[in-house]
Design a protein around this motif. Structure first.
Motif, short mmCIF file in Angstrom:
data_model
loop_
_atom_site.label_atom_id
_atom_site.label_comp_id
_atom_site.label_asym_id
_atom_site.label_seq_id
_atom_site.Cartn_x
_atom_site.Cartn_y
_atom_site.Cartn_z
N GLY A 1 8.18 2.97 -10.33
CA GLY A 1 6.72 2.96 -10.36
C GLY A 1 6.09 1.79 -11.08
O GLY A 1 4.87 1.79 -11.30
N LYS A 2 6.89 0.77 -11.45
CA LYS A 2 6.37 -0.41 -12.14
C LYS A 2 6.64 -1.67 -11.31
O LYS A 2 7.67 -1.76 -10.64
CB LYS A 2 7.01 -0.57 -13.52
CG LYS A 2 6.72 0.59 -14.47
CD LYS A 2 7.43 0.37 -15.80
CE LYS A 2 7.15 1.51 -16.77
NZ LYS A 2 7.86 1.30 -18.07
N VAL A 3 5.72 -2.62 -11.37
CA VAL A 3 5.86 -3.88 -10.63
C VAL A 3 6.49 -4.93 -11.53
O VAL A 3 5.94 -5.24 -12.60
CB VAL A 3 4.50 -4.38 -10.12
CG1 VAL A 3 4.68 -5.69 -9.34
CG2 VAL A 3 3.83 -3.33 -9.24
N TYR A 4 7.61 -5.48 -11.10
CA TYR A 4 8.33 -6.50 -11.85
C TYR A 4 8.30 -7.82 -11.07
O TYR A 4 8.44 -7.83 -9.84
CB TYR A 4 9.78 -6.09 -12.09
CG TYR A 4 9.94 -4.95 -13.07
CD1 TYR A 4 10.17 -5.19 -14.43
CD2 TYR A 4 9.87 -3.63 -12.63
CE1 TYR A 4 10.31 -4.13 -15.32
CE2 TYR A 4 10.00 -2.57 -13.52
CZ TYR A 4 10.23 -2.83 -14.86
OH TYR A 4 10.36 -1.79 -15.74
N PHE B 1 0.82 -1.21 0.00
CA PHE B 1 0.00 0.00 0.00
C PHE B 1 0.85 1.27 0.00
O PHE B 1 0.45 2.29 -0.53
CB PHE B 1 -0.95 0.01 1.20
CG PHE B 1 -1.91 -1.15 1.22
CD1 PHE B 1 -3.06 -1.12 0.44
CD2 PHE B 1 -1.66 -2.27 1.99
CE1 PHE B 1 -3.95 -2.18 0.44
CE2 PHE B 1 -2.55 -3.33 2.01
CZ PHE B 1 -3.69 -3.29 1.23
N THR B 2 2.03 1.19 0.62
CA THR B 2 2.89 2.38 0.65
C THR B 2 3.60 2.62 -0.68
O THR B 2 4.10 3.70 -0.93
CB THR B 2 3.96 2.24 1.76
OG1 THR B 2 4.76 1.07 1.50
CG2 THR B 2 3.30 2.10 3.13
N LYS B 3 3.63 1.58 -1.54
CA LYS B 3 4.28 1.71 -2.85
C LYS B 3 3.30 2.20 -3.91
O LYS B 3 3.62 3.05 -4.73
CB LYS B 3 4.87 0.36 -3.27
CG LYS B 3 5.98 -0.16 -2.36
CD LYS B 3 7.26 0.63 -2.54
CE LYS B 3 8.38 0.03 -1.72
NZ LYS B 3 9.66 0.76 -1.89
N MET B 4 2.11 1.62 -3.92
CA MET B 4 1.06 2.02 -4.86
C MET B 4 -0.27 1.50 -4.34
O MET B 4 -0.33 0.47 -3.66
CB MET B 4 1.34 1.52 -6.28
CG MET B 4 1.50 0.02 -6.42
SD MET B 4 1.79 -0.48 -8.15
CE MET B 4 3.29 0.40 -8.52
N GLN B 5 -1.34 2.19 -4.66
CA GLN B 5 -2.65 1.83 -4.15
C GLN B 5 -3.31 0.72 -4.97
O GLN B 5 -4.11 -0.05 -4.44
CB GLN B 5 -3.56 3.07 -4.13
CG GLN B 5 -3.12 4.14 -3.15
CD GLN B 5 -3.17 3.64 -1.72
OE1 GLN B 5 -4.16 3.07 -1.27
NE2 GLN B 5 -2.08 3.85 -0.99
N HIS B 6 -2.97 0.65 -6.24
CA HIS B 6 -3.62 -0.32 -7.11
C HIS B 6 -2.65 -0.73 -8.22
O HIS B 6 -1.97 0.13 -8.79
CB HIS B 6 -4.89 0.27 -7.73
CG HIS B 6 -5.70 -0.71 -8.51
ND1 HIS B 6 -6.62 -1.57 -7.92
CD2 HIS B 6 -5.74 -0.98 -9.84
CE1 HIS B 6 -7.17 -2.32 -8.86
NE2 HIS B 6 -6.66 -1.99 -10.03
N VAL B 7 -2.58 -2.02 -8.49
CA VAL B 7 -1.70 -2.53 -9.54
C VAL B 7 -2.51 -2.82 -10.79
O VAL B 7 -3.50 -3.56 -10.75
CB VAL B 7 -0.97 -3.82 -9.08
CG1 VAL B 7 -0.09 -4.37 -10.20
CG2 VAL B 7 -0.14 -3.54 -7.83
N GLN B 8 -2.10 -2.24 -11.89
CA GLN B 8 -2.78 -2.47 -13.17
C GLN B 8 -1.94 -3.31 -14.12
O GLN B 8 -2.47 -4.09 -14.91
CB GLN B 8 -3.10 -1.13 -13.84
CG GLN B 8 -3.90 -1.26 -15.13
CD GLN B 8 -4.24 0.08 -15.76
OE1 GLN B 8 -3.84 1.13 -15.26
NE2 GLN B 8 -4.98 0.05 -16.85
N HIS B 9 -0.60 -3.18 -14.03
CA HIS B 9 0.28 -3.91 -14.93
C HIS B 9 1.38 -4.62 -14.14
O HIS B 9 1.88 -4.10 -13.13
CB HIS B 9 0.93 -2.98 -15.95
CG HIS B 9 -0.03 -2.28 -16.85
ND1 HIS B 9 -0.83 -2.95 -17.76
CD2 HIS B 9 -0.34 -0.96 -16.98
CE1 HIS B 9 -1.58 -2.08 -18.41
NE2 HIS B 9 -1.31 -0.87 -17.95
N ILE B 10 1.77 -5.80 -14.61
CA ILE B 10 2.89 -6.57 -14.09
C ILE B 10 3.89 -6.75 -15.23
O ILE B 10 3.51 -7.15 -16.33
CB ILE B 10 2.45 -7.95 -13.57
CG1 ILE B 10 1.44 -7.80 -12.42
CG2 ILE B 10 3.65 -8.77 -13.12
CD1 ILE B 10 2.01 -7.27 -11.13
#
Length: 213
Positions: free
Chosen positions: A113-116, A75-84
């Motif tokens: 800002g991207k989830v890998y 939650f502290t990194k981003m509120q919602h994940v749209q892309h992996i």
């Protein structure tokens, strides 16, 4: 150059390329799901609904579009994940997800800002997780992030500090994932010691010491 030597040269080049490919294959150290949870920036349950190959990196990067069902960590990194994002090549530890079929537990790290994620992260179909693993992801693993899960690859094995739990799944011929991985979390107790904890059900409220099972 004679044809025989030309053929030999081609074979040597082919063999060297094969060796290079093998040495570049993905290799990951085994980790307990709790370690995977604690070391990840993002832990979500999501359904993969789309994908697109991006032309960056040696083999490209695959961008998966996900429908997030629940966020367990991040939650502290981003509120919602749209892309992996993951490498398009499995040889470089890229992971492949089926589209519009399953809900997945997905863990990963956040960069720019991207989830890998990749094969060395803990990614699994949700229905394949044990009840203890689901409870661990919900709250128990978080209670043990100050503990250290110490792998035991051959006997004898010993804990060397009070914050360690001895992980012996690798000793089983059944291999990974083993019984501890599916049923136990390493939790810090009030006294500061860490010990394996096996859920809370009506029939089983068992806390075991650092060397059992």
């Amino acid at each position: 150059m004679k044809p025989r030597y030309q053929l030999l040269g081609v074979l040597l080049v082919f063999c060297s390329l094969r060796v290079d490919l093998l040495t570049e294959a993905c290799s990951c150290a085994l980790s307990h799901p709790q370690d995977a949870y604690c070391s990840s920036d993002i832990v979500i349950r999501a359904k993969v609904v789309g994908k697109k190959l991006l032309k960056d990196g040696p083999f490209g990067t695959m961008r998966y579009t996900v429908k997030q069902m629940k966020m367990y960590k991040g939650f502290t990194k981003m509120q919602h994940v749209q892309h992996i994002y993951t490498d398009a090549s499995e040889g470089l530890c890229g992971v492949k997800f089926d589209l519009n079929k399953y809900q997945y537990l997905i863990t990963g790290r956040v960069y720019d800002g991207k989830v890998y994620t990749g094969l060395c992260n803990f990614n699994e179909r949700w229905e394949r997780l044990s009840l203890a693993q689901k409870k661990g992801i919900n709250h128990r693993y978080l209670l043990g992030c100050n503990c250290r899960i110490k792998p035991c690859h051959s006997l004898p094995c010993f804990v060397t500090s009070k914050n360690e739990c001895l992980w012996t799944d690798m000793l089983s011929h059944f291999g990974y994932p083993g019984y501890q991985s599916r049923n136990y979390a390493c939790i810090q107790q009030k006294e500061g010691y860490c010990s394996w904890y096996r859920g809370m059900t009506s029939r089983d409220k068992t806390t075991i010491n650092t060397t059992d099972p």
